[in-house]
Design an enzyme around this catalytic site. Structure first.
Site, PDB file in Angstrom:
ATOM      1  N   CYS A  36      -3.682  -0.875  -2.238  1.00 11.03           N
ATOM      2  CA  CYS A  36      -3.915   0.553  -2.472  1.00 11.03           C
ATOM      3  C   CYS A  36      -4.841   0.760  -3.675  1.00 11.03           C
ATOM      4  O   CYS A  36      -4.544   0.307  -4.787  1.00 11.03           O
ATOM      5  CB  CYS A  36      -2.568   1.215  -2.730  1.00 11.03           C
ATOM      6  SG  CYS A  36      -2.671   2.983  -3.005  1.00 11.03           S
ATOM      7  N   ASP A  49       0.860  -1.180   0.000  1.00 17.40           N
ATOM      8  CA  ASP A  49       0.000   0.000   0.000  1.00 17.40           C
ATOM      9  C   ASP A  49       0.898   1.231   0.000  1.00 17.40           C
ATOM     10  O   ASP A  49       2.090   1.145   0.323  1.00 17.40           O
ATOM     11  CB  ASP A  49      -0.898   0.003   1.252  1.00 17.40           C
ATOM     12  CG  ASP A  49      -1.813   1.217   1.275  1.00 17.40           C
ATOM     13  OD1 ASP A  49      -2.319   1.609   0.203  1.00 17.40           O
ATOM     14  OD2 ASP A  49      -2.013   1.806   2.359  1.00 17.40           O
ATOM     15  N   SER A  50       0.305   2.376  -0.311  1.00 16.65           N
ATOM     16  CA  SER A  50       1.056   3.622  -0.256  1.00 16.65           C
ATOM     17  C   SER A  50       1.506   3.921   1.181  1.00 16.65           C
ATOM     18  O   SER A  50       2.473   4.635   1.395  1.00 16.65           O
ATOM     19  CB  SER A  50       0.169   4.762  -0.750  1.00 16.65           C
ATOM     20  OG  SER A  50      -1.019   4.797   0.014  1.00 16.65           O
ATOM     21  N   GLU A  70      -6.240   9.137   9.664  1.00 16.02           N
ATOM     22  CA  GLU A  70      -4.867   8.951  10.180  1.00 16.02           C
ATOM     23  C   GLU A  70      -4.677   9.644  11.520  1.00 16.02           C
ATOM     24  O   GLU A  70      -3.835   9.258  12.318  1.00 16.02           O
ATOM     25  CB  GLU A  70      -3.848   9.484   9.171  1.00 16.02           C
ATOM     26  CG  GLU A  70      -3.909   8.711   7.876  1.00 16.02           C
ATOM     27  CD  GLU A  70      -2.601   8.085   7.474  1.00 16.02           C
ATOM     28  OE1 GLU A  70      -1.567   8.617   7.865  1.00 16.02           O
ATOM     29  OE2 GLU A  70      -2.639   7.069   6.761  1.00 16.02           O
ATOM     30  N   HIS A  77      -8.478   3.325   3.534  1.00 13.69           N
ATOM     31  CA  HIS A  77      -8.775   3.880   4.864  1.00 13.69           C
ATOM     32  C   HIS A  77     -10.253   3.827   5.247  1.00 13.69           C
ATOM     33  O   HIS A  77     -10.589   3.828   6.433  1.00 13.69           O
ATOM     34  CB  HIS A  77      -8.336   5.339   4.925  1.00 13.69           C
ATOM     35  CG  HIS A  77      -6.852   5.538   4.940  1.00 13.69           C
ATOM     36  ND1 HIS A  77      -6.025   5.026   3.969  1.00 13.69           N
ATOM     37  CD2 HIS A  77      -6.061   6.199   5.817  1.00 13.69           C
ATOM     38  CE1 HIS A  77      -4.778   5.368   4.249  1.00 13.69           C
ATOM     39  NE2 HIS A  77      -4.772   6.081   5.362  1.00 13.69           N
ATOM     40  N   CYS A 137     -11.120   3.112  -1.104  1.00 14.91           N
ATOM     41  CA  CYS A 137      -9.867   3.573  -0.487  1.00 14.91           C
ATOM     42  C   CYS A 137      -9.585   2.691   0.724  1.00 14.91           C
ATOM     43  O   CYS A 137     -10.515   2.324   1.453  1.00 14.91           O
ATOM     44  CB  CYS A 137     -10.004   5.041  -0.061  1.00 14.91           C
ATOM     45  SG  CYS A 137      -8.577   5.679   0.830  1.00 14.91           S
TER      46      CYS A 137
END
Ligand code: DGL
Length: 267
Positions: free
Chosen positions: A73, A10-11, A152, A186, A184
């Site tokens: 990602c 993932d990024s 985050e 997240h 996404c």
């Protein structure tokens, strides 16, 4: 039977939501995870850069002798998957195709909302793939650039995230969507808030959950699952390691990672 680990990249750390799901469904598998924390976010970068970073990530995982790779990602899946697949000597999974499959199941024309980073939405990858399955499907895509930084920062419930979810989702609600793809890494962390605000009639698709189903089916079909008595050995790598990253990683994965994360260079 195949004891080699499953590679996931993932990024950054959001891909750990996908790892969490893989570990839930396939607890016998070892995982090698790479989070490109030195260069996150990918969602605001150009296609060329996302491709370059993604190829470096895949090379790193291949050196770790993984048996297949999950591109957790969404941005990399949307912008670099063709290059990744060409480069990889093992089977790779992107997160978009499985989510589209789930959203278009039954073939009934639907009104589908897709939310993701700027890079993912700008690529139009979800819309293209959905309309290939059913040209009559209506698709409304929307970037939600504030979600990643808020998540985050640990803003998973409460007034701030509720306001932000409303800001983005009210326009989608007005379009009367019946399905919403969380495009996404997240977003699964705020799924409960999204569910509440978008309403109970909208089916929510989590791309991490869907790719895990594909992975399970593939490993089973190819007889590549880890042996039943396998003691999984997970390895977590990041390209930049700070105390905060460890805290965020633990939030995404839901388990302690102290001393387990190592810093590496991939370029
Ligand atoms: N992992 C990215 C994604 O799923 C989100 C974070 C980023 O922008 O790099 O699109």
């Amino acid at each position: 039977m195949d004891k080699r680990p499953v590679g996931v990249f993932d990024s950054g750390l959001g891909g750990l939501t996908v790892v969490k799901e893989i570990k839930r469904v396939l607890p016998g598998e070892s995982i090698v995870y790479l989070g490109d924390t030195a260069r996150v976010p990918y969602g605001t970068r150009s296609k060329k850069t996302v491709e370059e970073f993604s190829l470096q990530n895949i090379n790193f995982l291949l050196r770790k002798k993984v048996k297949c790779v999950v591109v957790a990602c969404n941005t990399a899946s949307a912008q670099a998957y063709r290059k990744i697949r060409k480069k990889s000597s093992v089977t790779t999974f992107d997160v978009i195709v499985p989510a589209v499959k789930a959203a278009t199941k039954n073939g009934q024309p639907k009104v589908i909302g897709v939310i993701g980073t700027r890079g993912t939405i700008k690529s139009g990858a979800y819309k293209r793939k959905i309309q290939k399955v059913g040209p009559n499907f209506k698709v409304f895509e929307l970037t939600c650039p504030l979600f990643v930084p808020l998540i985050e920062e640990g803003e998973l419930r409460g007034e701030l995230i509720r306001l932000c979810v409303d800001k983005y989702l009210i326009p989608l609600r007005k379009k009367k969507i019946d399905t919403l793809i969380l495009g996404c890494t997240h977003y699964p962390l705020i799924k409960t808030v999204i569910e509440k605000r978008i309403g109970p009639k909208v089916k929510i698709i989590d791309s991490g959950k869907e790719v895990t189903k594909e992975l399970f089916a593939y490993l089973t079909k190819k007889q590549m699952l880890a042996p039943e008595n396998n003691k999984p050995r997970d390895e977590y790598f990041v390209t930049d390691l700070t105390q905060r990253f460890i805290k965020v990683a633990e939030m995404f994965l839901g388990e302690s990672l102290k001393r387990k994360i190592k810093e590496v260079s991939v370029n």
